[in-house]
Design an enzyme around this catalytic site. Structure first.
Site, PDB file in Angstrom:
ATOM      1  N   SER A 236     -45.397  -1.557   3.366  1.00 43.49           N
ATOM      2  CA  SER A 236     -45.687  -1.661   4.797  1.00 43.49           C
ATOM      3  C   SER A 236     -46.312  -3.024   5.103  1.00 43.49           C
ATOM      4  O   SER A 236     -45.741  -4.051   4.764  1.00 43.49           O
ATOM      5  CB  SER A 236     -46.578  -0.486   5.221  1.00 43.49           C
ATOM      6  OG  SER A 236     -46.684  -0.396   6.614  1.00 43.49           O
ATOM      7  N   ASP A 461     -36.243   3.680   8.642  1.00 43.86           N
ATOM      8  CA  ASP A 461     -37.699   3.589   8.678  1.00 43.86           C
ATOM      9  C   ASP A 461     -38.164   3.323  10.109  1.00 43.86           C
ATOM     10  O   ASP A 461     -37.668   2.420  10.778  1.00 43.86           O
ATOM     11  CB  ASP A 461     -38.143   2.455   7.744  1.00 43.86           C
ATOM     12  CG  ASP A 461     -39.643   2.379   7.536  1.00 43.86           C
ATOM     13  OD1 ASP A 461     -40.395   2.997   8.296  1.00 43.86           O
ATOM     14  OD2 ASP A 461     -40.058   1.681   6.601  1.00 43.86           O
ATOM     15  N   HIS A 490     -41.198   6.097   5.234  1.00 43.41           N
ATOM     16  CA  HIS A 490     -41.918   4.834   5.152  1.00 43.41           C
ATOM     17  C   HIS A 490     -42.604   4.773   3.798  1.00 43.41           C
ATOM     18  O   HIS A 490     -43.509   5.542   3.511  1.00 43.41           O
ATOM     19  CB  HIS A 490     -42.941   4.778   6.289  1.00 43.41           C
ATOM     20  CG  HIS A 490     -43.637   3.465   6.413  1.00 43.41           C
ATOM     21  ND1 HIS A 490     -42.959   2.283   6.594  1.00 43.41           N
ATOM     22  CD2 HIS A 490     -44.957   3.144   6.389  1.00 43.41           C
ATOM     23  CE1 HIS A 490     -43.823   1.300   6.696  1.00 43.41           C
ATOM     24  NE2 HIS A 490     -45.048   1.791   6.557  1.00 43.41           N
TER      25      HIS A 490
END
Length: 528
Positions: A236, A461, A490
């Protein structure tokens, strides 16, 4: 990117944690050294890294209350607050490790992890090795697993923007505005939150809360580990941190995996990235609704996407007029339900709570979605995480200051993508009135000496849309992209998908990259 929804969509901010760590704590800011020489940041980082290599890390049992039992060990790494002033004020960063489980011949060094955010703590990562998590068994033989709290986070001189003890006792305001008055109220809250960041954190620290400085910190940690080159796994926001590190320190990279990738383009970071998130979340929300409809015999929430969506809209409207138990309104509802488009591992759990509520079990929804205002430690941690998120994204780059632009962009998006748009806007609106100088983002791209980076991304995502992986792949020459086609969770590398897992192992253990990019099928879809 980590999202804690509706930070500033409350009647009073969910904010505040502790002010910067008290002087008695290990992560505190130290007084400035009399030598206040100012140097280029690259020189300051080299000075800090050399000092860290000499000092090393004094590993010991982790402090009580950190929840990190043996064999995980903890230590500290000292870094400058401002790399232009390497002999000025410093902070201590909390780091931890689980030593490699293999033989001396199998060991390849340290693998450093960042889970995202900005504002996420990586201290749980070594537990993967200590607990012999199956996906990581081979890697754990080769590497010490290293976690750390980035600057401002948790145990590393934590910053604050408001007082978590001043949270409201009832449900927060609906993030979707009904009137101009609602918008004015949110603008006021956002401006107050920005000012609170300055007052509670201080300009000296707040102005240095940038991704570039965290990348410099990462290199000082590398030096303190006495590693010549960095092995890194970032998820991320951690992918953006990794991309910035790769740009600033290309010859210091040994192996790097970035998973669920932030678009690093200067015109994307961060305003446009957040708008793109709104679109992607709506699409993944509909994927989840289709799954719920498929299992209508289990959940009884509708047999088509339209029926499930109608029930959602009815639930949202009902909680606005009559909050469930007096504590779960639209904001709390959204905060809970958004875990479904984030991770398909949450699909069944969220659907189950909703189904139980629809069948008359009110307490199920209260237990799942209501804020626990009695959880002092949890509220402090949540506020700190939000404070770091805001500080880094607002300081990293210049944001629009015109309310007309924010209003126009988010009003248009909300018409088609209403799930997240306004809560996301309020979350980021403090950046419009940010009280310290906003920086120019690092121009992410490969430079001489950067080895091949492994990029892993699912096509659907929501938090970091797929085009971000494509753009990063384009910018980092020699990188390879593994695409998980038709999936949307994710964070991909911690899921069971042999097509991906085997390539992650081969890369970390042998440095092997495929000759060409790879498309893998999706991991298994959840079953109720």
């Amino acid at each position: 990117m980590r999202r804690t929804i509706v930070l500033v969509s409350t009647g009073a901010l969910i904010a505040g944690a502790i002010a910067a760590a008290p002087a008695a704590t290990a992560g505190a800011t130290t007084a400035a050294h009399p030598r206040t020489v100012t140097v280029p940041e690259s020189v300051g980082e080299a000075i800090a890294a050399a000092g860290a290599r000499r000092a090393g890390i004094q590993w010991a049992a982790c402090p009580d209350g950190w929840g990190l039992a043996a064999p995980v060990q903890c230590g500290w790494v000292t870094v400058p607050v401002d790399y232009r002033k390497p002999f000025g004020a410093t902070i201590k960063l909390a780091v931890d490790r689980a030593a490699s489980t293999g033989t001396a011949q199998e060991r390849q060094g340290a693998l450093v992890y960042n889970p995202g955010g900005p504002g996420g703590s990586g201290l749980r990562f070594p537990v993967r090795s200590a607990s012999a998590a199956p996906l990581w068994t081979k890697t754990a033989k080769a590497y010490d697993f290293i976690g750390f709290d980035p600057r401002g986070v948790n145990h590393s001189a934590p910053i604050s923007c408001a007082d978590p003890t001043e949270s409201v006792t009832g449900p927060k305001a609906d993030p979707v505005p009904d009137s101009e008055a609602d918008k004015r109220a949110q603008r006021k809250l956002a401006a107050e939150y920005a000012q609170g960041c300055l007052e509670r954190t201080g300009a000296a620290m707040l102005s240095q809360m940038t991704t570039a400085n965290t990348a410099r910190d990462l290199d000082v940690i590398r030096a303190a580990l006495r590693e010549d080159r960095l092995n890194y796994l970032g998820v991320s926001y951690g992918t953006y941190l990794g991309s910035v590190y790769a740009t600033l320190f290309p010859t210091h990279v040994r192996r790097m995996i970035i998973d669920s990738v932030v678009d690093p383009s200067r015109d994307q970071v961060w305003y446009q990235n957040n708008l793109d998130q709104d679109v992607a979340f709506q699409g993944r929300w509909q994927d989840w609704e289709a799954w719920v409809a498929k299992y209508d015999s289990v959940y009884h929430l509708g047999s088509t996407v339209a029926q499930v969506q109608a029930k959602w809209e009815a639930l949202r409207a009902a909680t606005k007029s009559h909050p469930v138990g007096g504590v779960v309104g639209p904001a709390e509802l959204l905060n809970f339900f958004t875990s479904a488009p984030y991770y398909d591992s949450s699909w069944a759990a969220v659907a189950s709570v909703w189904s139980r509520y629809a069948a008359g079990d009110t307490q199920a929804l209260i237990d799942a979605a209501a804020s626990d205002l009695s959880d002092t430690a949890g509220n402090i941690s949540a506020e700190n995480s939000n404070a770091v998120y805001t500080a880094v994204e607002c300081t990293d780059t210049k944001w629009p200051t015109s309310w007309q632009k924010w209003d126009r962009d988010n009003t248009a998006l909300n018409a088609e993508y209403p799930l997240l748009t306004w809560s996301n806007a309020w979350m980021n609106l403090p950046c419009a009135t940010w009280p310290v100088r906003q920086q120019t983002p690092v121009d992410v791209r490969s430079h001489y000496g950067l080895p091949g980076v492994l990029i892993v991304q699912s096509t659907d995502d929501a938090a970091t849309p797929y085009p971000g992986a494509l753009e990063t792949h384009r910018r980092l020459a020699g990188s390879r992209l593994i695409t998980e086609q038709g999936a949307g969770s994710h964070g991909v590398t911690n899921l069971v998908n042999p097509c991906i897992n085997s390539r992650v192992d081969d890369y970390l253990l042998h440095g092997t990259l495929d000759r060409h990019d790879v498309v893998c099928g999706p991991h298994a879809t959840p079953v109720p």
